[in-house]
Design a protein around this motif. Sequence first.
Motif, PDB file in Angstrom:
ATOM      1  N   UNK A 225       3.519  -0.027  -3.141  1.00 50.40           N
ATOM      2  CA  UNK A 225       2.743   0.272  -1.931  1.00 50.40           C
ATOM      3  C   UNK A 225       3.143   1.585  -1.256  1.00 50.40           C
ATOM      4  N   UNK A 226       4.440   1.997  -1.335  1.00 49.61           N
ATOM      5  CA  UNK A 226       4.804   3.266  -0.675  1.00 49.61           C
ATOM      6  C   UNK A 226       4.073   4.448  -1.291  1.00 49.61           C
ATOM      7  N   UNK A 227       3.525   4.272  -2.492  1.00 51.58           N
ATOM      8  CA  UNK A 227       2.746   5.366  -3.097  1.00 51.58           C
ATOM      9  C   UNK A 227       1.249   5.041  -3.092  1.00 51.58           C
ATOM     10  N   UNK A 228       0.851   3.987  -2.427  1.00 48.07           N
ATOM     11  CA  UNK A 228      -0.569   3.632  -2.430  1.00 48.07           C
ATOM     12  C   UNK A 228      -1.194   3.953  -1.077  1.00 48.07           C
ATOM     13  N   UNK A 229      -1.231   5.250  -0.771  1.00 44.37           N
ATOM     14  CA  UNK A 229      -1.943   5.695   0.427  1.00 44.37           C
ATOM     15  C   UNK A 229      -2.586   7.037   0.130  1.00 44.37           C
ATOM     16  N   UNK A 230      -3.420   7.509   1.032  1.00 46.07           N
ATOM     17  CA  UNK A 230      -4.125   8.779   0.837  1.00 46.07           C
ATOM     18  C   UNK A 230      -4.590   9.269   2.207  1.00 46.07           C
TER      19      UNK A 230
END
Length: 466
Positions: A225-230
């Motif tokens: 999740x820490x890399x699942x943003x934009x």
Amino acid sequence: MTDRIARSVEGVQAATREALFEPSLRLGVTGLSRAGKTVFITGLIANLLNRGRMPQFSAARDGRIEAAYLQPQPDDTLPRFDYEGHLAALTGDDPRWPQSTRAISELRLSLRYRPGGWFAGLRGPQVLHLDIVDYPGEWLLDLALMDKSYAEWSETTLARIAKRPEAAEFLALARAEDGALRLDEARAQLLAGAFTAYLQAARAVGWSDCTPGRFLLPGDLAGSPVLTFAPLPRPAQSPRGSLWREMDRRYEAYKSRVVTPFFRDHFARLDRQVVLLDVLGAIHQGPRAVEDLRRTMAEVLAAFRIGRTGWLSALLGARKVEKILFAATKADHLHHEQHPALTAITQELLAEAKARADFAGAETAAMSLAGLRATVEERVERDGQSLPAVRGRLLSTGKTAVMYPGALPGDPARILSPAREGAERWLDAEFGLMGFAPARITLKPGEGPPHIRLDRAVEFLIGDQL
Ligand code: GDP
């Protein structure tokens, strides 16, 4: 028995002495992706183990290094730099370039030496442990995120990439998204995936400002999740449980769980630093790539700035990097007559960052080097002129070719001004580059692989400690 006790006490004392008095020096090696970090470190270690090609490294030249050897590294949780694997790739029967840096790694090389200068003759042999820490320059770019909220980061990122064709697909998705709606994990993954794809495409066409750094080099965080943003356009409202709120939370988690630990546990402990830049590659791509490299490096180097952001100075306290070497890599694409021009361009490219930062009082130097020399020099006749060229084996076909990349101007402004002014292409010249494969080499005993100026680099970085 008394004798045995006495001896074991001596042994303990020796071990304590070793722990207390054998100094270690942490040398950071960084640079953007493909800058040449892996090749540099491999060449450096190979040439420190076998010092026949290190005439400008004074301790080696004067015969004061009694031994150099690899040792277990001090940090048990960091991956070890795969020196043996990379060296085997570079110097095997079918030489290849090694796998590039993807995450942080470390290696300890120890030098036993007789001190020079004032201490010569006064002290016996000493040991210096050199801990080489390889990490992606992209991770330093993340420093800029620390002072930005998710809303600010979204706004600046969307504005910056608005006109880039590589971002078109992601932008269409992001603009169609309503951040006020309830989080749907599949949508979040789609957005993060499209943003990552944009970053990859941007990197491939030569943009350097590709952050957050871990999106490109996720290591074991891939898919978390820490890399699942934009970045998203801000909705008028963002109720609890909405996409915007959750993206905001993950962005903050990225800062506290990914960026902060890197700066605290690794960056803050460096004593010396090498920053590698593929200046030739950028020149070859054109003015926009040069300008982009200039801007990105200024951001990368903000990490070394005096009066850094409150956050970083609180973390670092009085600690600072004592020396920084800026090096243009892959200099074996040029005949040595052109190296001063490459170094001058590199210096000028970093001038503004330097004026602003003064790198926290660190001593700095710039040079052009090659971690592994893949070419030999040759002169070619063209239109009645004798031009300084290089010859090597082409990466694409394996055939031998002679290359004259074009005349690098002696005045760096002729490269940097058109770049700043946003020129589409170079006016008076083209700078062609060919990809060379590492040459097949037979090493004589005591010799490391061929390189350019690794000895000068080492002299600058650690010469004063020996
Ligand atoms: P990293 O991503 O910074 O670790 O970059 P690498 O060290 O893997 O280098 C990327 C690529 O640049 C290599 O695969 C080579 O093609 C090229 N390269 C790196 N160093 C040299 C060098 O000293 N000489 C030449 N000719 N090419 C190099």
